[in-house]
Design an enzyme around this catalytic site. Structure first.
Site, PDB file in Angstrom:
ATOM      1  N   LEU A  12      -5.033  19.932   0.556  1.00  0.00           N
ATOM      2  CA  LEU A  12      -4.770  20.052   1.992  1.00  0.00           C
ATOM      3  C   LEU A  12      -3.593  20.982   2.245  1.00  0.00           C
ATOM      4  O   LEU A  12      -3.641  21.825   3.157  1.00  0.00           O
ATOM      5  CB  LEU A  12      -4.498  18.678   2.596  1.00  0.00           C
ATOM      6  CG  LEU A  12      -4.035  18.676   4.065  1.00  0.00           C
ATOM      7  CD1 LEU A  12      -5.085  19.321   4.977  1.00  0.00           C
ATOM      8  CD2 LEU A  12      -3.724  17.246   4.520  1.00  0.00           C
ATOM      9  N   ASP A  42      11.530  16.666  -4.709  1.00  0.00           N
ATOM     10  CA  ASP A  42      11.061  15.338  -5.104  1.00  0.00           C
ATOM     11  C   ASP A  42      11.346  14.418  -3.915  1.00  0.00           C
ATOM     12  O   ASP A  42      12.498  14.101  -3.637  1.00  0.00           O
ATOM     13  CB  ASP A  42      11.800  14.869  -6.349  1.00  0.00           C
ATOM     14  CG  ASP A  42      11.446  13.444  -6.760  1.00  0.00           C
ATOM     15  OD1 ASP A  42      10.621  12.802  -6.066  1.00  0.00           O
ATOM     16  OD2 ASP A  42      12.019  12.965  -7.749  1.00  0.00           O
ATOM     17  N   ALA A  64       1.524  12.991  -1.877  1.00  0.00           N
ATOM     18  CA  ALA A  64       1.111  11.594  -2.044  1.00  0.00           C
ATOM     19  C   ALA A  64       0.747  11.320  -3.494  1.00  0.00           C
ATOM     20  O   ALA A  64       0.388  12.232  -4.247  1.00  0.00           O
ATOM     21  CB  ALA A  64      -0.090  11.280  -1.149  1.00  0.00           C
ATOM     22  N   TYR A  65       0.868  10.052  -3.865  1.00  0.00           N
ATOM     23  CA  TYR A  65       0.331   9.560  -5.139  1.00  0.00           C
ATOM     24  C   TYR A  65      -1.102   9.129  -4.820  1.00  0.00           C
ATOM     25  O   TYR A  65      -1.327   8.117  -4.163  1.00  0.00           O
ATOM     26  CB  TYR A  65       1.161   8.381  -5.623  1.00  0.00           C
ATOM     27  CG  TYR A  65       0.791   7.846  -6.997  1.00  0.00           C
ATOM     28  CD1 TYR A  65       1.628   8.069  -8.088  1.00  0.00           C
ATOM     29  CD2 TYR A  65      -0.363   7.096  -7.195  1.00  0.00           C
ATOM     30  CE1 TYR A  65       1.311   7.565  -9.345  1.00  0.00           C
ATOM     31  CE2 TYR A  65      -0.688   6.600  -8.446  1.00  0.00           C
ATOM     32  CZ  TYR A  65       0.142   6.829  -9.515  1.00  0.00           C
ATOM     33  OH  TYR A  65      -0.171   6.324 -10.760  1.00  0.00           O
ATOM     34  N   THR A  66      -2.085   9.909  -5.263  1.00  0.00           N
ATOM     35  CA  THR A  66      -3.474   9.689  -4.860  1.00  0.00           C
ATOM     36  C   THR A  66      -4.376   9.201  -5.988  1.00  0.00           C
ATOM     37  O   THR A  66      -5.590   9.123  -5.805  1.00  0.00           O
ATOM     38  CB  THR A  66      -4.070  10.978  -4.271  1.00  0.00           C
ATOM     39  OG1 THR A  66      -3.972  12.031  -5.242  1.00  0.00           O
ATOM     40  CG2 THR A  66      -3.331  11.384  -2.998  1.00  0.00           C
ATOM     41  N   TYR A 129      -3.162   1.446  -3.807  1.00  0.00           N
ATOM     42  CA  TYR A 129      -3.039   2.713  -3.080  1.00  0.00           C
ATOM     43  C   TYR A 129      -2.986   2.462  -1.578  1.00  0.00           C
ATOM     44  O   TYR A 129      -2.114   2.991  -0.871  1.00  0.00           O
ATOM     45  CB  TYR A 129      -4.211   3.624  -3.431  1.00  0.00           C
ATOM     46  CG  TYR A 129      -4.309   4.864  -2.581  1.00  0.00           C
ATOM     47  CD1 TYR A 129      -3.352   5.872  -2.678  1.00  0.00           C
ATOM     48  CD2 TYR A 129      -5.362   5.035  -1.688  1.00  0.00           C
ATOM     49  CE1 TYR A 129      -3.443   7.013  -1.896  1.00  0.00           C
ATOM     50  CE2 TYR A 129      -5.464   6.169  -0.910  1.00  0.00           C
ATOM     51  CZ  TYR A 129      -4.500   7.159  -1.023  1.00  0.00           C
ATOM     52  OH  TYR A 129      -4.598   8.298  -0.235  1.00  0.00           O
ATOM     53  N   LYS A 133       0.177   3.268   1.006  1.00  0.00           N
ATOM     54  CA  LYS A 133       0.020   4.185   2.134  1.00  0.00           C
ATOM     55  C   LYS A 133       0.282   3.474   3.464  1.00  0.00           C
ATOM     56  O   LYS A 133       0.852   4.061   4.398  1.00  0.00           O
ATOM     57  CB  LYS A 133      -1.361   4.822   2.118  1.00  0.00           C
ATOM     58  CG  LYS A 133      -1.597   5.794   0.983  1.00  0.00           C
ATOM     59  CD  LYS A 133      -0.680   7.009   1.063  1.00  0.00           C
ATOM     60  CE  LYS A 133      -1.127   7.983   2.133  1.00  0.00           C
ATOM     61  NZ  LYS A 133      -0.293   9.214   2.138  1.00  0.00           N
TER      62      LYS A 133
END
Length: 290
Positions: A12, A42, A64-66, A129, A133
């Site tokens: 994105l 970071d 994001a940690y996806t 997850y 979020k």
């Protein structure tokens, strides 16, 4: 307008930066990796966020940690990025007088609905997850009054690994494949989401939650058939199967359809039909695979 895109090396982020540059906007880029960006950042480092978020009007957090399945075993790590990191950016944006756009997800819902989820629907994440979020949404609202939270789902694009590329490759290699038909959602092109973000900011819409997904709905199986057809293959080689045949560490929402009432209230047009948008996107997304 001066923009800072965080997570600019992601799928994105790359499309958003490209679109901003095409439209002549002033844009800085940040990512944890130094490759091709203005600033290395970071977002779990609060001080670093304050140092980088300066002289900008809009901060878009695409970072994001996806890794949905890995998050089940590493929820603290996911929380550090998706919740603490989002809060750090929001606090820094508020301090500098910038609006923050936080990208969120359909995973904040339970996936048990039979009608599209409203923007103000109750959160009930079923995975690590989704929990992280959802916590990120809360942190952004708490830290920066001037915020837009944009939930999206089933993203695909030309700039990264995604479902369409995987399906087209496997179909070509194996001549057939099984794809889940009991999970329904809204395939969304990253270029369309980037355009929606720009339109929301340009319209100076009120702070709040908006849903950035294509219109309509389809199962993974139906989407895979459309992908295979775009690749010049017979869509009948995609066979339907169930989630029970593909058990994974993190539960997937059975129903990931998001409503667009908030967009309509502020007179911002939702993204068009998933099928029409895929027909337009397929050439650039599949690229050399077709």
């Amino acid at each position: 307008m001066r923009w800072l895109v965080v997570g600019a090396n992601g799928m994105l982020g790359q499309d958003l930066v490209r679109l901003l540059q095409e439209r002549g906007e002033a844009v800085r880029t940040a990512d944890r990796s130094a490759s091709g960006v203005t600033d290395v950042l970071d977002i779990t480092d609060a001080r670093a966020c304050v140092d980088v978020v300066t002289d900008v009007d809009v901060v878009v957090n695409c970072a994001a940690y996806t890794a949905v399945d890995d998050a089940e075993q590493h929820e603290a790590t996911a929380f550090a990025v998706n919740a603490v990191g989002a809060g750090n950016l929001a606090r820094a944006a508020s301090r500098s007088g910038a609006r923050i756009v936080q990208i969120s997800t359909d995973y904040v819902f339970d996936g048990a609905s039979e009608t599209p989820y409203a923007e103000d629907g109750a959160l009930a994440p079923q995975s690590a997850y989704g929990r992280t979020k959802g916590a990120g949404e809360w942190a952004v609202r708490a830290e920066c009054p001037d915020h837009l939270i944009v939930r999206t789902a089933w993203l695909y694009g030309a700039a990264g690994a995604c479902f369409p590329k995987t399906i087209a490759r496997i179909a070509a290699e194996r001549g057939g494949l099984d794809v889940i038909d009991d999970q329904v959602g809204q395939p969304t092109w990253t270029s369309d989401l980037a355009d929606l973000i720009l339109r929301l900011v340009a319209a100076r819409v009120p702070s709040g939650i908006y849903h950035g997904t294509s219109s309509g709905a389809v199962s993974w199986h139906g989407f895979a058939q459309a992908i295979v057809a775009s690749a010049g293959l017979d869509p009948q080689i995609v066979r339907p199967t169930t989630s029970a045949q593909f058990v994974r560490p993190a539960p997937r929402p059975a129903y990931s359809v998001l409503g667009h009432d908030a967009l309509e209230r502020v007179a911002v047009a939702p993204i068009g039909s998933w099928a029409e948008r895929w027909a337009l996107a397929s050439g650039s997304v599949l690229g050399a695979l077709v």
